[in-house]
Each structure stands twice: as C-alpha cells, then as structure tokens.
Scaffold this motif. Structure first.
Motif, PDB file in Angstrom:
ATOM      1  N   UNK A  48       0.717  -1.359  -0.246  1.00  0.00           N
ATOM      2  CA  UNK A  48       0.099  -0.231  -0.137  1.00  0.00           C
ATOM      3  C   UNK A  48       1.533   1.785  -0.055  1.00  0.00           C
ATOM      4  N   UNK A  49       1.490   1.646  -1.028  1.00  0.00           N
ATOM      5  CA  UNK A  49       1.909   2.972  -1.381  1.00  0.00           C
ATOM      6  C   UNK A  49       1.849   4.061  -0.889  1.00  0.00           C
ATOM      7  N   UNK A  50       0.472   4.551  -0.229  1.00  0.00           N
ATOM      8  CA  UNK A  50      -0.276   5.221   0.156  1.00  0.00           C
ATOM      9  C   UNK A  50      -0.498   5.086   1.961  1.00  0.00           C
ATOM     10  N   UNK A  51      -0.314   6.191   2.433  1.00  0.00           N
ATOM     11  CA  UNK A  51      -1.490   6.278   4.024  1.00  0.00           C
ATOM     12  C   UNK A  51      -2.454   7.043   4.450  1.00  0.00           C
ATOM     13  N   UNK A  52      -3.120   6.653   5.329  1.00  0.00           N
ATOM     14  CA  UNK A  52      -2.981   5.766   5.715  1.00  0.00           C
ATOM     15  C   UNK A  52      -4.296   4.318   4.971  1.00  0.00           C
ATOM     16  N   UNK A  53      -4.528   5.520   3.322  1.00  0.00           N
ATOM     17  CA  UNK A  53      -5.417   4.902   2.558  1.00  0.00           C
ATOM     18  C   UNK A  53      -4.351   4.154   1.645  1.00  0.00           C
ATOM     19  N   UNK A  54      -5.156   3.310   1.193  1.00  0.00           N
ATOM     20  CA  UNK A  54      -3.950   2.041   0.299  1.00  0.00           C
ATOM     21  C   UNK A  54      -4.707   2.567  -1.118  1.00  0.00           C
ATOM     22  N   UNK A  55      -3.985   3.034  -2.291  1.00  0.00           N
ATOM     23  CA  UNK A  55      -4.306   3.347  -3.648  1.00  0.00           C
ATOM     24  C   UNK A  55      -5.068   4.229  -3.773  1.00  0.00           C
ATOM     25  N   UNK A  56      -5.446   5.097  -2.103  1.00  0.00           N
ATOM     26  CA  UNK A  56      -6.249   6.016  -2.693  1.00  0.00           C
ATOM     27  C   UNK A  56      -8.097   5.801  -2.327  1.00  0.00           C
ATOM     28  N   UNK A  57      -7.949   4.436  -1.579  1.00  0.00           N
ATOM     29  CA  UNK A  57      -8.840   4.229  -1.825  1.00  0.00           C
ATOM     30  C   UNK A  57      -8.513   3.255   0.372  1.00  0.00           C
ATOM     31  N   UNK A  58     -10.389   3.168   1.266  1.00  0.00           N
ATOM     32  CA  UNK A  58     -10.274   2.382   2.409  1.00  0.00           C
ATOM     33  C   UNK A  58     -10.202   0.970   2.074  1.00  0.00           C
ATOM     34  N   UNK A  59     -10.846   0.447   1.279  1.00  0.00           N
ATOM     35  CA  UNK A  59     -10.058  -0.589   0.871  1.00  0.00           C
ATOM     36  C   UNK A  59      -9.549  -1.060  -0.361  1.00  0.00           C
ATOM     37  N   UNK A  60      -8.735  -1.883  -0.301  1.00  0.00           N
ATOM     38  CA  UNK A  60      -7.902  -2.170  -1.198  1.00  0.00           C
ATOM     39  C   UNK A  60      -8.595  -2.632  -2.470  1.00  0.00           C
ATOM     40  N   UNK A  61      -7.953  -1.993  -3.417  1.00  0.00           N
ATOM     41  CA  UNK A  61      -8.548  -2.729  -4.912  1.00  0.00           C
ATOM     42  C   UNK A  61      -8.005  -4.531  -4.612  1.00  0.00           C
ATOM     43  N   UNK A  62      -8.491  -5.579  -5.964  1.00  0.00           N
ATOM     44  CA  UNK A  62      -8.254  -7.347  -5.808  1.00  0.00           C
ATOM     45  C   UNK A  62      -7.789  -7.180  -7.003  1.00  0.00           C
ATOM     46  N   UNK A  63      -7.750  -6.392  -7.899  1.00  0.00           N
ATOM     47  CA  UNK A  63      -7.068  -6.670  -8.751  1.00  0.00           C
ATOM     48  C   UNK A  63      -7.399  -4.969  -9.637  1.00  0.00           C
ATOM     49  N   UNK A  64      -5.800  -5.037 -10.482  1.00  0.00           N
ATOM     50  CA  UNK A  64      -5.734  -4.303 -11.635  1.00  0.00           C
ATOM     51  C   UNK A  64      -6.887  -3.023 -11.919  1.00  0.00           C
ATOM     52  N   UNK A  65      -7.783  -4.158 -12.294  1.00  0.00           N
ATOM     53  CA  UNK A  65      -8.925  -3.464 -12.820  1.00  0.00           C
ATOM     54  C   UNK A  65      -9.493  -2.265 -11.896  1.00  0.00           C
ATOM     55  N   UNK A  66      -9.240  -2.744 -10.669  1.00  0.00           N
ATOM     56  CA  UNK A  66     -10.318  -1.616  -9.650  1.00  0.00           C
ATOM     57  C   UNK A  66      -9.392  -0.497  -9.054  1.00  0.00           C
ATOM     58  N   UNK A  67      -8.103  -0.296 -10.019  1.00  0.00           N
ATOM     59  CA  UNK A  67      -6.713   0.174 -10.066  1.00  0.00           C
ATOM     60  C   UNK A  67      -7.680   2.309  -9.828  1.00  0.00           C
ATOM     61  N   UNK A  68      -7.294   2.817  -9.697  1.00  0.00           N
ATOM     62  CA  UNK A  68      -7.898   4.472  -9.893  1.00  0.00           C
ATOM     63  C   UNK A  68      -7.448   5.039 -10.681  1.00  0.00           C
TER      64      UNK A  68
END
Length: 305
Positions: free
Chosen positions: A38-58
């Motif tokens: 999770x390269x950001x904090x406190x979120x993970x990829x800008x979300x509170x619930x991280x993605x499970x696959x690349x299609x869910x990335x911001x």
C-alpha cells in the motif's frame, strides 16, 4: 482477587498477546516484501478498501506504483498483506482504547499509575501509527523502521509492568542476578537495533538480486552482520546464565525456563538463516522470538530487587 480483577488481568494478557500478533504481522510484511504494497497511508491506492485486481485501480494509479521499488505493477498479495497488517494495528488501537477506559474506571482514583501506563500504551500506539505513515512516506527508510521496532517493544513491556503491579508476588533479592538481567536486556536491545540494520541490508541485497539467489544474500552483508553474530553468542550465554540462576527460586524459574527455550529457538532460527540461505519463514519467527525474549528478560527484572 475479585472476578473483576481477574477479568482485567486476563484482558491485559490478551492485549499483550495481540501486541505480538501485530509484531508477527509486521514480520510477515517484511518477509514477503510487502512493505510498500500500500504505497500511500492511511488509505491504500487512494481507497479505504484496497483493490483486489488491476481493473479496480484508480485512474491516477501510476503515481502510487512509482512509490514502489518492488513490484512496479499491481500485486494483490503484497497489497492485502500490508493492508491486513494495518487492520491488525487498528484493532490493537481499539483494544488499547478499551483498556484505557477500563483502567480509568477501575484504578484512576485508587491506583492512578495503572491508568497512566494504560494511557501511555494508547499514546504509543498513536505514535506507532504516525511512524507507519512516515515509513511509507520514506519508502521503508531504515532509521524509521528501527524506531518503529523500538516503539513496539515499549508497547509490549507496558502490559508486563501492569501485570506485575497487580499480582501479589514478592520479588527475589538477588543483586547478582538482577545486574546480569539488566546487562542481558541491554545486549538484546543492541541486538534488535543491529538486527534491523542487517535486515535492511538483506532487503537491499535481495532487491538487487530480484529476490532470487538466496545463497548469495549472506555473503554480501557487511560488518553489521558479523557484529550481530558475535553479540548473539554473548546474549545467548547471558540468557543461559539467567536460566541457571533462576532455578533455585520458584518465583523466577518459570520465566527463566521460558528465556532458555526462547533464546535457543532464536539462536536456531538465526543459524538457519546463516546456513540455509535465509529461509523466508525464519525471518518473522526470528523477529517474534527476539521481541519475546526482550519482554521475558524485562519481566524477570521486575521480579528481582
């Protein structure tokens, strides 16, 4: 002892156990190279619930991936390993909030030191969370990782102090054993600090070798590893000495026995990393045992005068 006191002691022991769960989770994060999952904090990829696959990335996901020096592409295992580690840390924070409120209601007017120690655990957890953010911001900088580990040890010993103050155990008067225990504790602290430096070097070496060719990792370490090995044998000898000196005393013998078991386990795990090409599972186990050994020696000191 009343039922409420028993319940409070049991809860304090559970909190102590959960501290080691969180330490273990941190070790697994390091073992799997998931520290920047999770390269950001406190979120993970800008979300509170991280993605499970690349299609869910911001849409702006590339700015996050640039922070990683491991994947450079989305890796769900790394992301969720780090995210679960953060969740466990948050749960520990809630456990400390409950502990602090309980301590305030039960001891604030009669034994305020118990409340303030509980409150200190809560504050230290907040500091630990802040350090977690700083570590992510600094891309796992070794100084911040070391500080993170030292704060974890402070958090771990506070429940031990609380338990000792609430238990009706008369300390053993043995100056020689107490001074040996203090020396051992200092050696273990130095070992843990040096160990974080060695671990950082292993991370750098393994990264350069694309996390392959484990048989080459140890040979590329510098004098910190030699110092770590030397101190390990001295600390082991001191722990064995504590075990031997604790045997005549019923109050000390149980803790002394655990110190003996844990120090031998820690030594075996260290030797396995030296001679078996740094097996991944040995890394978090070594960290857990080192932390537990530190807490056990501190607990022994509290039973001596």
């Amino acid at each position: 002892m009343s039922n409420t006191n028993n319940a409070y002691l049991k809860y304090t022991r559970f909190v102590l156990f959960f501290v080691f769960v969180v330490i273990a989770a941190g070790g697994i994060v390091r073992m799997t190279q998931s520290g920047m999952g999770c390269p950001d904090w406190p979120r993970c990829f800008g979300s509170w619930i991280p993605p499970t696959n690349a299609s869910q990335l911001p849409a702006d996901y590339e700015k996050y991936l640039r922070q990683q020096d491991i994947d450079h592409e989305f890796n769900a295992v790394h992301t969720w390993t780090e995210y679960i580690n953060r969740l466990l840390g948050a749960i520990l924070g809630f456990l400390f909030i409950i502990h602090t409120i309980w301590s305030a209601r039960k001891f604030f007017s009669t034994r305020p030191s118990i409340f303030w120690m509980s409150f200190l655990m809560l504050v230290a957890t907040g500091v630990q969370a802040w350090l977690g953010k700083r570590i992510v911001d600094a891309n796992l900088a070794v100084v911040k990782v070391t500080t993170h580990m030292l704060v974890a040890l402070v958090i771990a010993i506070i429940p031990v102090v609380i338990l000792r103050r609430l238990q009706n155990i008369h300390p053993v008067e043995n100056k020689g054993t107490k001074w040996l225990a203090i020396l051992t504790l200092l050696l273990l602290l130095v070992q843990i600090v040096i160990g974080t430096e060695v671990r950082e070097q292993i991370d750098e070496v393994s990264r350069a070798l694309h996390y392959e060719q484990r048989e080459l990792w140890i040979n590329r370490l510098d004098f910190f590893f030699t110092l770590h090995k030397t101190c390990a044998w001295i600390a082991t000898a001191c722990c064995v000495g504590l075990f031997w000196r604790s045997l005549p005393y019923k109050v000390l013998s149980a803790i002394g026995g655990w110190i003996f078991v844990v120090v031998l386990t820690t030594l075996v795990l260290g030797l396995s990393m030296l001679y078996l090409n740094v097996p991944a599972i040995a890394q978090p186990l070594h960290l857990i045992c080192s932390s537990l050994l530190f807490v056990l020696v501190y607990a022994l000191i509290l039973r001596l005068k």
